[in-house]
Design an enzyme around this catalytic site. Structure first.
Site, PDB file in Angstrom:
ATOM      1  N   HIS A   1       0.797  -1.304   0.029  1.00 59.80           N
ATOM      2  CA  HIS A   1       0.031  -0.006   0.014  1.00 59.80           C
ATOM      3  C   HIS A   1       0.800   1.242   0.160  1.00 59.80           C
ATOM      4  CE1 HIS A   1      -2.840   3.062   1.967  1.00 59.80           C
ATOM      5  NE2 HIS A   1      -3.867   2.347   1.307  1.00 59.80           N
TER       6      HIS A   1
ATOM      7  N   ASP B   1       3.177  -4.532   7.934  1.00 59.66           N
ATOM      8  CA  ASP B   1       1.912  -3.788   7.878  1.00 59.66           C
ATOM      9  C   ASP B   1       1.014  -4.770   7.731  1.00 59.66           C
ATOM     10  OD1 ASP B   1      -0.137  -2.410   6.865  1.00 59.66           O
ATOM     11  OD2 ASP B   1       0.580  -1.654   5.118  1.00 59.66           O
TER      12      ASP B   1
ATOM     13  N   GLN C   1      -4.435  -5.384   7.275  1.00 59.51           N
ATOM     14  CA  GLN C   1      -5.326  -6.220   6.666  1.00 59.51           C
ATOM     15  C   GLN C   1      -5.369  -7.525   7.447  1.00 59.51           C
ATOM     16  OE1 GLN C   1      -7.728  -5.139   4.869  1.00 59.51           O
ATOM     17  NE2 GLN C   1      -6.968  -3.321   3.850  1.00 59.51           N
TER      18      GLN C   1
ATOM     19  N   LYS D   1     -10.288  -0.568  10.623  1.00 57.87           N
ATOM     20  CA  LYS D   1     -10.470  -1.804   9.814  1.00 57.87           C
ATOM     21  C   LYS D   1     -10.833  -2.913  10.716  1.00 57.87           C
ATOM     22  CE  LYS D   1      -6.982  -0.299   6.264  1.00 57.87           C
ATOM     23  NZ  LYS D   1      -7.687   0.253   5.276  1.00 57.87           N
TER      24      LYS D   1
ATOM     25  N   CYS E   1      -4.672   2.418  -3.554  1.00 58.54           N
ATOM     26  CA  CYS E   1      -3.607   3.184  -3.099  1.00 58.54           C
ATOM     27  C   CYS E   1      -2.370   1.857  -3.291  1.00 58.54           C
ATOM     28  CB  CYS E   1      -3.740   3.271  -1.706  1.00 58.54           C
ATOM     29  SG  CYS E   1      -4.953   4.770  -1.300  1.00 58.54           S
TER      30      CYS E   1
HETATM   31  N1  7TS Z   1      -1.601  -0.812   4.714  1.00 59.30           N
HETATM   32  C1  7TS Z   1      -2.538  -1.596   4.272  1.00 59.30           C
HETATM   33  C2  7TS Z   1      -2.323  -2.871   3.750  1.00 59.30           C
HETATM   34  C3  7TS Z   1      -3.892  -1.192   3.786  1.00 59.30           C
HETATM   35  O1  7TS Z   1      -4.718  -1.782   3.358  1.00 59.30           O
HETATM   36  C4  7TS Z   1      -4.246   0.322   4.426  1.00 59.30           C
HETATM   37  C5  7TS Z   1      -5.501   0.830   3.962  1.00 59.30           C
HETATM   38  C6  7TS Z   1      -3.204   0.904   4.990  1.00 59.30           C
HETATM   39  C7  7TS Z   1      -1.701   0.425   5.241  1.00 59.30           C
HETATM   40  C8  7TS Z   1      -3.260   2.473   5.374  1.00 59.30           C
HETATM   41  O2  7TS Z   1      -4.313   2.282   6.543  1.00 59.30           O
HETATM   42  P1  7TS Z   1      -4.710   3.770   6.926  1.00 59.30           P
HETATM   43  O3  7TS Z   1      -5.699   3.231   8.182  1.00 59.30           O
HETATM   44  O4  7TS Z   1      -3.821   4.440   7.642  1.00 59.30           O
HETATM   45  O5  7TS Z   1      -5.438   4.630   5.748  1.00 59.30           O
HETATM   46  N2  7TS Z   1      -6.172   0.144   2.882  1.00 59.30           N
HETATM   47  C9  7TS Z   1      -7.223   0.863   2.182  1.00 59.30           C
HETATM   48  C10 7TS Z   1      -7.905   0.179   0.923  1.00 59.30           C
HETATM   49  O6  7TS Z   1      -7.366  -0.896   0.773  1.00 59.30           O
HETATM   50  N3  7TS Z   1      -8.841   0.873   0.701  1.00 59.30           N
HETATM   51  O7  7TS Z   1      -8.839   1.974   1.599  1.00 59.30           O
HETATM   52  C11 7TS Z   1      -7.900   2.122   2.456  1.00 59.30           C
END
Ligand code: 7TS
Length: 421
Positions: free
Chosen positions: A136, A215, A218, A241, A379
């Protein structure tokens, strides 16, 4: 006898009664254009159970006060609840101590914290950071910025070609050298759902003395993650999430690292003493939580962790596996659908395209029937480049999703084909 009804799953240890779970989520009771909302965008964010909403309400109506400073009773209660939430999160990922849990704004801020507080002070020309083509953007950009500032080099483990959603791990051996200072890698891909063999990668990194950041944005919401068993150095995820509020995330790091790292931001609470000439820092975790923290959000995340524990992470994972198998079979048999990624270990995320239909058009048609999916580059533009597509459509599931919703997704795709092709 094993009971298999369409919207429920039984495994050896536990039973997910999906209809009962769904009743815990106010948003899932809503309709759009006369159809129930089918929320299939859980990789972007997740819906909140009533217990989390109630906890936020309880904080604001019963003990809203700043933490770590008030002598009066509601201030003490707010501090207790905030620190209890840290303990719950710590236990959830089996961290050795709550002091190794830093509350951040999300996974993105947690990675940036490491890139600044560790990266800016430990990298120099000749050093290398190793990431992957599956990341990401939040696990790419902080490292691009860090190498720009320090003169270090950023290298990538490539995707397996032809692209099947897995990493080319043979290249790990080539890219991992004693110049590698950190391997920062996605635990579960937000595009393909691939669960990377992180234990193996951590062992390989340790053999050259490199640190590892996972990371886990997910993975932590969907399966049991144990930071001590993995022996990772850093691990990040986002509260929103995993049924928690937005605006809170987590950095776990080994205690020795946190103690040796410089603060990320300066301000109130992160100090021990301040004089006009210099200052000294508070103990961990507070050294990394400058200013008034996201109190309500962290307390809400604690309630989400309780809820997930009650459902049981193994049962959640089993339910999602069953949904994923069903979705893969159904989509394979839907005309014109091209599926991306077929790694042997996958979480409940599936990306696809429909020949002749732009993902945005498809998502709009599905929305008319109350089905929420994500269309775009997720992203993860380097992945789109390797797939040679501008975007994909993505369906991603959680414990409250049903096979009926997957049937509706496939019917919606056929409707879009009839309309547009
Ligand atoms: N890492 C992964 C693997 C992600 O899927 C996401 C967000 C992030 C980091 C960043 O998370 P945040 O909460 O700091 O924004 N992924 C997604 C997505 O797949 N669609 O919208 C956000």
């Amino acid at each position: 006898m094993l009971k298999t009804v369409k919207n429920s799953v039984k495994n050896d240890s536990n039973f997910i009664d999906v209809e009962k779970v769904r009743r815990d989520f106010p948003l899932l009771q809503n309709h759009y254009n006369g159809r129930p909302i089918a929320f299939l965008d859980n990789a972007a964010t997740t819906q909140k159970p009533q217990v989390v909403l109630d906890k936020l309400n309880e904080f604001y109506t019963q003990y809203n006060a700043n933490v770590h400073r008030a002598i009066y009773h509601i201030g003490e209660q707010a501090t207790r609840e905030y620190e209890d939430a840290r303990k719950k999160v710590s236990d959830f990922i089996n961290a050795p101590d709550p002091s190794t849990i830093i509350f951040t704004r999300g996974a993105t801020e947690a990675i940036n914290l490491v890139a600044y507080s560790w990266g800016r002070h430990n990298l120099s020309p000749g050093d290398e950071i190793l990431i992957t083509e599956m990341e990401h953007h939040s696990n790419i950009i902080p490292w691009q910025l860090a190498v720009k500032d320090t003169g270090a080099t950023l290298r990538y483990i490539p995707l397996h070609l032809p692209v099947d959603g897995t990493l080319d791990l043979q290249s790990l051996e080539v890219n991992l050298t004693n110049r590698t200072k950190l391997v920062a890698i996605v635990h579960q891909s937000n595009v393909f759902g691939t669960i990377n063999p992180v234990k193996k990668i951590i062992k390989a990194a340790q053999s050259v003395g490199a640190l590892v950041l996972l990371d886990s944005a997910q993975s932590v919401p969907h399966s049991k993650v144990d930071v001590q068993a993995l022996d990772c150095d850093f691990l990040v995820f986002s509260g929103h999430k995993m049924m928690g509020p937005s605006g809170v995330g987590v950095l776990y790091a080994k205690e020795t690292l946190l103690n040796s790292m410089e603060p990320f931001m300066g301000g109130g609470e992160m100090i021990s003493t301040v004089s006009m000439e210099y200052s000294t820092w508070n103990d961990i975790p507070w050294k990394f939580e400058a200013g008034t923290p996201n109190i309500a959000q962290a307390i809400g995340l604690g309630a989400a962790v309780d809820y997930l524990n009650e459902l049981n992470m193994e049962s959640i994972h089993a339910h999602e596996n069953e949904l994923m198998d069903y979705a893969s079979d159904m989509l394979k048999n839907t005309p014109r659908v091209i599926l991306y990624g077929n790694g042997s270990k996958r979480g409940a995320i599936i990306s696809f395209n429909v020949e002749g239909i732009h993902p945005h058009d498809l998502a709009q048609i599905l929305d008319q029937d109350g089905i929420a999916v994500r269309a775009g580059h997720h992203c993860a533009q380097p992945i789109m480049k390797r797939l040679n597509v501008p975007a994909t459509t993505r369906a991603s599931f959680y414990v409250y999703n049903t096979k009926d919703e997957i049937d509706r997704l496939c019917e919606g795709i056929e409707k879009a084909i009839n309309l547009l092709c």
